[in-house]
Design a protein around this motif. Structure first.
Motif, PDB file in Angstrom:
ATOM      1  N   GLY A 296     -34.761  -4.789 -36.577  1.00  0.00           N
ATOM      2  CA  GLY A 296     -33.646  -5.338 -37.341  1.00  0.00           C
ATOM      3  C   GLY A 296     -34.101  -6.456 -38.265  1.00  0.00           C
ATOM      4  N   ARG A 297     -34.989  -7.272 -37.765  1.00  0.00           N
ATOM      5  CA  ARG A 297     -35.485  -8.382 -38.588  1.00  0.00           C
ATOM      6  C   ARG A 297     -36.279  -7.861 -39.773  1.00  0.00           C
TER       7      ARG A 297
ATOM      8  N   PHE B  97     -33.364  -5.558 -41.990  1.00  0.00           N
ATOM      9  CA  PHE B  97     -31.997  -5.914 -42.332  1.00  0.00           C
ATOM     10  C   PHE B  97     -31.730  -7.414 -42.332  1.00  0.00           C
ATOM     11  N   THR B  98     -32.753  -8.210 -42.341  1.00  0.00           N
ATOM     12  CA  THR B  98     -32.537  -9.645 -42.313  1.00  0.00           C
ATOM     13  C   THR B  98     -33.318 -10.284 -43.453  1.00  0.00           C
TER      14      THR B  98
ATOM     15  N   LEU C  86     -34.486 -15.595 -38.331  1.00  0.00           N
ATOM     16  CA  LEU C  86     -33.480 -16.219 -37.468  1.00  0.00           C
ATOM     17  C   LEU C  86     -34.120 -16.853 -36.238  1.00  0.00           C
TER      18      LEU C  86
ATOM     19  N   GLY D 296     -33.264 -19.413 -40.715  1.00  0.00           N
ATOM     20  CA  GLY D 296     -32.042 -18.714 -41.094  1.00  0.00           C
ATOM     21  C   GLY D 296     -30.847 -19.031 -40.224  1.00  0.00           C
ATOM     22  N   LEU D 297     -31.046 -19.745 -39.143  1.00  0.00           N
ATOM     23  CA  LEU D 297     -29.945 -20.034 -38.228  1.00  0.00           C
ATOM     24  C   LEU D 297     -28.999 -21.070 -38.796  1.00  0.00           C
ATOM     25  N   ASP D 298     -27.734 -20.872 -38.526  1.00  0.00           N
ATOM     26  CA  ASP D 298     -26.740 -21.887 -38.842  1.00  0.00           C
ATOM     27  C   ASP D 298     -27.094 -23.165 -38.074  1.00  0.00           C
TER      28      ASP D 298
END
Lengths: 190, 190
Positions: A101-102, A105-106, A110, A147-149
């Motif tokens: 996924g990373r 699609f990222t 993250l 990439g994390l909030d």
DNA sequence: ACGTCTTGGTTCATTCACCGAACCTTGGGT
DNA sequence: ACCCAAGGTTCGGTGAATGAACCAAGACGT
């Protein structure tokens, strides 16, 4: 799976596996368990999953021997859900799926995982290229990426912002520990 | 996923991945693609999936770049679905999930995978212990195990009974090739 | 003794995906 | 002209997911 008809006709160990972890939300529950989430409420707020569905998934996973329900305090009797050996066997799957996924699609990184002992990032299957071994889960350190909030709403996401070992229970801040200075503002965002 | 609400709140590459391959049947379609299944009808009979669902999954996977729709004959225009590079990246996930299912939920060995060049069975992550390398998909040979039904109904399962390379298209028998001697019996099983 | 809070659920009406059977379309074959 | 095969689409019925409300046991303050 218990959805109408199971993957019953499938002579395949992948289908067997998917009957256990193939339902919606299930693999995310398992992922959170690897991250150290253990309690009903923590799964709830972190996943944003309907309560009934969470209860059903925990039930199913426990029945399948992936999670174990364990009393962690008596006075108000409370249970937590922890990965069994069987559940920990899902790490390569979770790891490789996350990496896929990373990669595809990222946009921004993250999280990443590294071997605590030597610091190198894990390979596709959770192995350490430097040491040449599959890293035991206890020696995997989860690191936050850019990439994390940085200031998420729920306390579980906040607890997952700092580096921590896999399986190590998360420490949610005791209530009232709002990040200083953010609470009294009440800025009107118009 | 497109089920009510996606895993939208999740800041996680696993959630991203599950939005693509997390729906019911999807990972089994991908598995079949690794096994060499390429055509609508072959997926259909092998999986026992509702037609509408299969069409939707192929559509989704194609849109996500996991499968590629490719014309394989013109006269009656026919397309097949083959794994892209991105799709082939799911092999570690599929492999580790299958291994987990086999270890925990299967009594007899259904299939195993070996390195064509040296013959050794693949390790947990698709690597060859003897050669010390991760085996490229083209060099992985899928072998039938003793747990497989020796005379399955559908032609795709029959085609998968013999050893074959991953990704290599299956050869379904041209119709009328019933296994000799079994057809005329009509034994009454009472 | 009383109300309240936390944790961990259950109940319930609504929505939506899955199911399976039937139907459709395109292009041969005979 | 008729039938067949491949690859779909349509449609009514069913069952799971959703989210909001409700429930219950036990601590805890007053």
């Amino acid at each position: 799976m218990a959805l109408g008809k199971d993957y019953v006709a499938q002579e395949c160990s992948i289908a067997r596996a998917l009957e256990v972890v193939g339902e919606r939300w299930t693999l995310l529950v398992v992922r959170d368990a690897f991250y150290g989430v253990r309690r009903y409420n923590d799964f709830l707020v972190h996943l944003g999953i309907p309560r009934a569905v969470l209860a059903a998934r925990l039930q199913t996973l426990t029945a399948a021997g992936v999670l174990e329900k364990r009393r962690y305090q008596e006075s108000p009797p409370r249970d937590e859900y922890v990965l069994t050996e069987r559940g920990r066997g899902l790490w390569p799957t979770v790891r490789s799926l996350g990496l896929w996924g990373r990669l595809h699609f990222t946009e921004t990184l993250l999280r990443y995982f590294r071997h605590t002992i030597c610091g190198t990032e894990l390979g596709p299957y959770g192995e350490c290229a430097a040491c040449g071994t599959v890293v035991p889960l206890e020696d995997v350190e989860m690191m936050p990426g850019p990439g994390l909030d940085p200031a998420p709403e729920d306390p579980v996401s906040r607890a997952l912002l700092k580096p921590k070992r896999l399986l190590q229970p998360i420490e949610t801040e005791p209530l009232g520990t709002e990040p200083l200075g953010t609470e009294p503002l009440k800025a009107d965002p118009v």
